[in-house]
Design a protein around this motif. Structure first.
Motif: not given
Length: 470
Positions: A134, A136, A220, A240, A363, A365, A369
């Motif tokens: 993620d 974003t 978003r 989100g 999903t 951070d 990941d």
């Protein structure tokens, strides 16, 4: 006569022959090096042959040959070149067989190790590539870093787990249409606190209908929302994971270190990967909205049934979101208990399907990941006793302006959040009392001596050791 090593010295005649052979050999080497004509090279080779013959003739019968191909007892060496009494047999005879098989054994072992390493690397890369990062959320949180609470207990971890109700993605569309066109809300939100000493874990459910202040968040599709008072799960729809994290940090004061978002399919696959979870039902269930029909009594729920069980609300109990959260907590406790008691985390064969199911549908951070990051997280909690894996809900009560919404109960909620910030013990006790006007439960947040360094707040809840079948 013997030399310094105690071996018989060679007769004097052999020395003269050796010198003669050495002189002849040296002359041949010089001639060969100086000549570029093929006939000169042949002549030099002939000189060497003659010198070798002269040396053999000068040596007494039975004298040891200086050639390194012969062993001390005259048998052929391991290369198979024989002198003395040997017959010059090829590899595979009595002298060459041990080393021959040793080479092939080493080669075979190397190939097996390389093959295993290749398969292991393939599995690692597959699982690692399943995870979605993620990016974003990272950008939004970095922009508002100055507004975020500072970490207090740096070795403890606070992870926000978000269950997304998105209808997009493989296998999710059958749970309803996406009327808002790509929007999603968080059906389930859990703040997981792992103590710095890795001896306890506390999972706190946050009601989706809890009334909170949602800060201005990036939307978003672009643009920003305004700060507003709204129900909690709107934050995920507005902006989100980043907006949800900022909202949680705002009303708890707890710094969120990591976050994970999992969808419907991911939950089902994880339950299937551990071969289902056992539950006990006091009454039969028939919930068309949750696609769930179950008889009363003990049974093992898998994939689709497990998802329906944790999502069902209207036809179970009093139909409140509070009872659904309690059922979710009990199911998650049973899932944790199943994973630990069956040794899933210590068995690569059984762990791989769990990791594959988890990584394909989450999903995270950037700090979680990779498979290495998730493994380190799993390793940090796998030794926690199941009775120390606790589940509870934030102290709350009906919101005065709308009884279908919730608000925090103070000062109990503040005591809970302070314990998380400072990594202090939280005591969770089971409660079977029916839901009353004060949903925090009797005695919630009241200090209780737990035998450690001082009193700790006590809250109603459950733990993974209890399971769902008592």
């Amino acid at each position: 006569m013997t030399d310094k090593a105690g071996r018989p010295s060679e007769p004097t005649g052999s020395t003269d022959a050796d010198e003669s052979a050495g002189s002849a050999g040296s002359a041949a080497e010089i001639d060969s090096a100086a000549s570029t004509d093929p006939s000169d090279a042949a002549e030099a080779a002939s000189d060497e042959t003659d010198a070798g013959a002269a040396a053999s003739a000068a040596a007494p019968e039975g004298a040891p040959d200086d050639d390194a191909d012969a062993t001390q007892d005259g048998r052929p060496d391991s290369s198979g070149n024989g002198n003395g009494q040997g017959d010059g047999s090829a590899p595979g005879d009595e002298g060459g067989r041990p080393r021959y098989w040793l080479r092939w054994t080493a080669l075979g072992t190397s190939l097996v190790v390389l093959a295993a390493a290749g398969v292991g690397w393939w599995f690692y890369r597959k699982l690692d590539s399943n995870i979605t990062t993620d990016i974003t959320a990272a950008a939004e949180l970095e922009t508002y870093e100055k507004e975020r609470p500072a970490p207090v207990a740096v070795d403890a971890q606070n992870i926000l787990l978000l269950g997304s109700d998105t209808r997009t993605g493989e296998g999710n569309s059958k749970y309803g249409r996406d009327e808002a066109g790509g929007s999603e809300r968080s059906d389930t939100t859990i703040l997981l606190h792992i103590s710095a000493d890795h001896k306890s874990a506390t999972a706190i459910s946050i009601p989706r209908d809890l009334m909170v202040t949602i800060p201005s968040c990036g939307k978003r599709g672009g643009g920003r929302t305004k700060e507003q008072r709204a129900q909690f799960n709107w934050a995920f729809q507005f902006g989100g994971a980043a907006c949800t994290i900022r909202t949680v940090e705002k009303f708890t004061g707890v710094r969120i270190d990591h976050h994970m978002v999992i969808d419907f399919r991911g939950f089902k696959d994880m339950v299937d990967a551990v071969d289902g979870v056992e539950v006990c039902l006091a009454e039969p269930i028939d919930d068309k909205d949750a696609r769930l029909k179950l008889p009363a009594g003990p049974q093992t729920l898998r994939g689709e049934q497990a998802l329906g069980f944790v999502r069902a609300r209207k036809t179970l109990g009093n139909g409140s979101d509070t009872e659904r959260m309690e059922r979710q907590q009990q199911f998650m406790g049973a899932l944790v208990n199943k994973v630990q008691s069956d040794g899933v985390l210590l068995n690569p064969t059984r762990l791989y399907p769990v990791l594959d199911a988890a990584t394909k549908s989450i999903t995270t951070d950037a700090g979680l990941d990779s498979l290495r990051d998730l493994y380190d997280l799993t390793r940090s909690i796998r030794s926690i006793p199941t009775e120390k894996v606790q589940f509870l809900t934030v102290p709350r009560r009906p919101y005065p302006a709308n009884p279908n919404r919730d608000e925090l109960v103070q000062p109990e909620a503040s005591r809970l959040f302070k314990s998380l910030r400072d990594d202090l013990p939280v005591t969770v006790v089971p409660t079977d009392e029916p839901e009353g006007p004060d949903r925090a439960g009797e005695g919630a947040g009241k200090p209780e001596t737990d035998g450690t360094d001082g009193p700790s707040p006590t809250f109603p809840g459950t733990n993974a050791a209890e399971g769902m079948c008592k």
